[in-house]
Design an enzyme around this catalytic site. Structure first.
Site, mmCIF file in Angstrom:
data_model
loop_
_atom_site.group_PDB
_atom_site.id
_atom_site.type_symbol
_atom_site.label_atom_id
_atom_site.label_comp_id
_atom_site.label_asym_id
_atom_site.label_seq_id
_atom_site.Cartn_x
_atom_site.Cartn_y
_atom_site.Cartn_z
ATOM 1 N N LYS A 1 0.864 -1.189 0.000
ATOM 2 C CA LYS A 1 0.000 0.000 0.000
ATOM 3 C C LYS A 1 0.895 1.232 0.000
ATOM 4 O O LYS A 1 2.040 1.168 0.432
ATOM 5 C CB LYS A 1 -0.887 0.039 1.251
HETATM 6 P P1 NAD Z 1 -13.177 7.419 -3.116
HETATM 7 O O1 NAD Z 1 -12.228 8.522 -2.817
HETATM 8 O O2 NAD Z 1 -13.655 7.225 -4.518
HETATM 9 O O3 NAD Z 1 -14.481 7.529 -2.190
HETATM 10 C C1 NAD Z 1 -14.431 7.746 -0.811
HETATM 11 C C2 NAD Z 1 -15.770 8.333 -0.447
HETATM 12 O O4 NAD Z 1 -15.889 8.447 0.969
HETATM 13 C C3 NAD Z 1 -15.986 9.752 -1.001
HETATM 14 O O5 NAD Z 1 -17.312 9.841 -1.461
HETATM 15 C C4 NAD Z 1 -15.786 10.634 0.225
HETATM 16 O O6 NAD Z 1 -16.443 11.879 0.105
HETATM 17 C C5 NAD Z 1 -16.389 9.744 1.290
HETATM 18 N N1 NAD Z 1 -16.028 10.075 2.639
HETATM 19 C C6 NAD Z 1 -14.816 10.396 3.150
HETATM 20 N N2 NAD Z 1 -14.922 10.651 4.463
HETATM 21 C C7 NAD Z 1 -16.230 10.466 4.785
HETATM 22 C C8 NAD Z 1 -16.973 10.567 5.984
HETATM 23 N N3 NAD Z 1 -16.370 10.889 7.110
HETATM 24 N N4 NAD Z 1 -18.296 10.292 5.936
HETATM 25 C C9 NAD Z 1 -18.898 9.944 4.802
HETATM 26 N N5 NAD Z 1 -18.253 9.830 3.631
HETATM 27 C C10 NAD Z 1 -16.933 10.090 3.624
HETATM 28 O O7 NAD Z 1 -12.479 6.088 -2.549
HETATM 29 P P2 NAD Z 1 -12.810 4.588 -2.882
HETATM 30 O O8 NAD Z 1 -11.831 4.088 -3.864
HETATM 31 O O9 NAD Z 1 -14.269 4.440 -3.121
HETATM 32 O O10 NAD Z 1 -12.439 3.905 -1.484
HETATM 33 C C11 NAD Z 1 -13.349 3.867 -0.382
HETATM 34 C C12 NAD Z 1 -12.900 2.765 0.556
HETATM 35 O O11 NAD Z 1 -12.866 1.517 -0.150
HETATM 36 C C13 NAD Z 1 -11.500 2.930 1.156
HETATM 37 O O12 NAD Z 1 -11.477 2.372 2.442
HETATM 38 C C14 NAD Z 1 -10.642 2.092 0.238
HETATM 39 O O13 NAD Z 1 -9.428 1.666 0.850
HETATM 40 C C15 NAD Z 1 -11.576 0.937 -0.033
HETATM 41 N N6 NAD Z 1 -11.282 0.151 -1.223
HETATM 42 C C16 NAD Z 1 -11.208 0.730 -2.446
HETATM 43 C C17 NAD Z 1 -10.951 -0.053 -3.567
HETATM 44 C C18 NAD Z 1 -10.942 0.511 -4.964
HETATM 45 O O14 NAD Z 1 -10.811 -0.281 -5.901
HETATM 46 N N7 NAD Z 1 -11.103 1.804 -5.164
HETATM 47 C C19 NAD Z 1 -10.725 -1.414 -3.413
HETATM 48 C C20 NAD Z 1 -10.822 -1.973 -2.138
HETATM 49 C C21 NAD Z 1 -11.102 -1.180 -1.054
#
Ligand code: NAD
Length: 434
Positions: free
Chosen positions: A120
């Site tokens: 990561k």
């Molecule tokens: P992203 O940046 O596209 O979305 C994150 C979202 O969370 C945004 O809408 C943001 O505004 C919101 N957010 C942040 N703080 C917040 C809060 N306090 N309350 C409510 N909403 C809040 O990111 P993503 O890629 O969707 O990742 C989200 C989660 O999923 C992370 O934990 C990431 O590690 C995990 N994840 C992502 C992937 C991927 O392929 N993108 C894969 C596995 C896990």
């Protein structure tokens, strides 16, 4: 299947508001110790990241000032293959958080049985205040600084919070300039034109949807009667919501960093996504949707729904609010959204939790497909990707569910057990160098 082991005791230092994600990941790991015969030496290897790199990332801002940010890349374990894991741009990024996320990636890749270790990376910064050219300079300098560690056969970054295909494209280009070689397999989640996989953008949300359907089916709950709340309407949350709506679920609450919204009759998710194409900062703020009221983020987490999908950040469901969570099923789109203390409280209530290292693995599975396509220079059809993705997610859920029932443990402990034993086996087969 038990929802949580009765013998699990959360140590005092984990109880409270301040939660160190690395401590949390190690705590989850230690909970499976009693179910395995992994030798002590191998267990010590499993509890430490292989490599942690901290870098300074100086960036010239548009006004000519230079600002220096701190970045990280952690390779947690490479026994099963090259390290794999996203890059996060967020003010909350710390060495401890990146180590935790790299650990979760290690177990996750093993749970879904793709030939990767876990890694990561991230930069501690608030990218919302950056212009596009500042973001590009930040990304390119960070890519140059971690360049000695990454590579198609070493460590393959991907998007995570606040990073996307464009950020990956800049990394592809920067590393090509540095090496003089075209090497699109150095990252996944890039644009299709540069070798990205069709379906990768949707893959994590699709995996969350497949896992949700699988859990509901096992619990005898009809998806068309389910009410779903989604915290974090970004890549993972919005796509999971859209695909679950397509399957007949009613999405009654959504949120992002700008606020949380409740629509008891159900959102028209496609309309919400249309609104966000042009909304300021592509956020939910200002959403005008019939029958919708604004609520707090805490209220969203404790709404009376069937399924709660936390898809924002770590430590959202904690000892503070877990007792108030009403959802029957939690499907973890985010990494580490539920603390060990919350796990215990929810376990006692009988809440079924599909853990992050299973539920959000769709992204890394599709990243694996992208990497395979890059190595073979042979792109697949989207349909093939989606079918293979669903098969792997369903098989992984089967394995975790069966193990949980067989040993009478929670799905989280079962997923950890499955992943950790696979990693331990690879370490044992390799032996310890020299
Ligand atoms: P992203 O940046 O596209 O979305 C994150 C979202 O969370 C945004 O809408 C943001 O505004 C919101 N957010 C942040 N703080 C917040 C809060 N306090 N309350 C409510 N909403 C809040 O990111 P993503 O890629 O969707 O990742 C989200 C989660 O999923 C992370 O934990 C990431 O590690 C995990 N994840 C992502 C992937 C991927 O392929 N993108 C894969 C596995 C896990």
């Amino acid at each position: 299947m038990a929802t949580q082991n009765a013998t699990n005791v959360v140590t005092d230092r984990l109880v409270g508001v301040e939660i160190d994600p690395y401590e949390m990941m190690l705590h989850q790991l230690d909970l499976v110790r009693e179910y395995t015969n992994v030798p002590d030496g191998v267990w010590q290897i499993l509890r430490k990241p292989e490599r942690t790199l901290e870098v300074a990332v100086p960036v010239t801002r548009d006004n000519g000032d230079v600002e220096v940010f701190t970045g990280y890349r952690v390779q947690y374990n490479s026994a099963r293959g090259p390290c794999k894991g996203g890059i996060r741009f967020h003010p909350g990024v710390t060495a401890e958080e990146v180590k935790a996320l790299a650990g979760w990636m290690t177990w996750k890749c093993a749970v879904v049985n793709v030939p990767y270790g876990g890694g990561k990376g991230g930069i501690s910064c608030d990218p919302t205040g950056f212009s596009r050219s500042e973001l590009e300079r930040l990304t390119r300098r960070y890519a140059a600084m971690i360049y000695p560690l990454i590579g198609t056969r070493r460590d393959i970054p991907a998007p995570d919070v606040n990073t996307n295909a464009q950020v990956m494209n800049w990394i592809v280009d920067t590393t090509q300039v540095l090496s003089g070689e075209s090497n699109p397999g150095i990252v996944t989640g890039k644009s299709i034109e540069l070798g990205g996989a069709l379906g990768r953008r949707e893959a994590t949300g699709r995996g969350v949807m497949v896992t949700t359907l699988g859990v509901l089916q096992r619990l005898g709950i009809d998806v068309t009667t389910t009410r779903v709340a989604v915290q974090g309407f970004g890549n993972v949350g919005s796509i999971a919501a859209e695909l679950l709506e397509d399957e007949g679920a009613t999405i009654v609450a959504i949120s992002d960093v700008s606020g949380a919204y409740h629509c008891p009759a159900g959102f028209d998710i496609k309309k919400v996504l249309e609104y966000m194409k042009t909304s300021p900062g592509h956020l939910l703020a200002g959403l005008d949707h019939p029958g919708t009221e604004e609520i707090t983020n805490d209220e969203l987490l404790t709404l009376d729904v069937d399924v709660l999908i936390p898809a924002a950040l770590e430590a959202q469901i904690t000892g503070r609010n877990a007792a108030d969570v009403k959802a029957k099923v939690i499907v973890e789109g985010a990494n580490g959204p539920t603390t060990p203390e919350a796990d215990l409280i929810l376990g006692e209530k009988g809440t079924v939790i599909a853990p992050d290292i299973l539920a959000n693995a769709g992204g890394v599975v599709c990243s694996y497909f992208e990497w395979v396509q890059n190595i073979q220079c042979f792109p697949w059809e989207e349909e093939e990707t989606n079918q293979r993705l669903s098969r792997i997610m369903q098989r992984s859920l089967d394995e975790v569910w069966e193990l949980a029932e067989q040993k009478n443990i929670s799905m989280r402990t079962a997923a950890f057990l499955l992943g950790v034993e696979r990693v331990a086996e690879s370490i044992t087969l390799r032996g310890v160098f020299p």
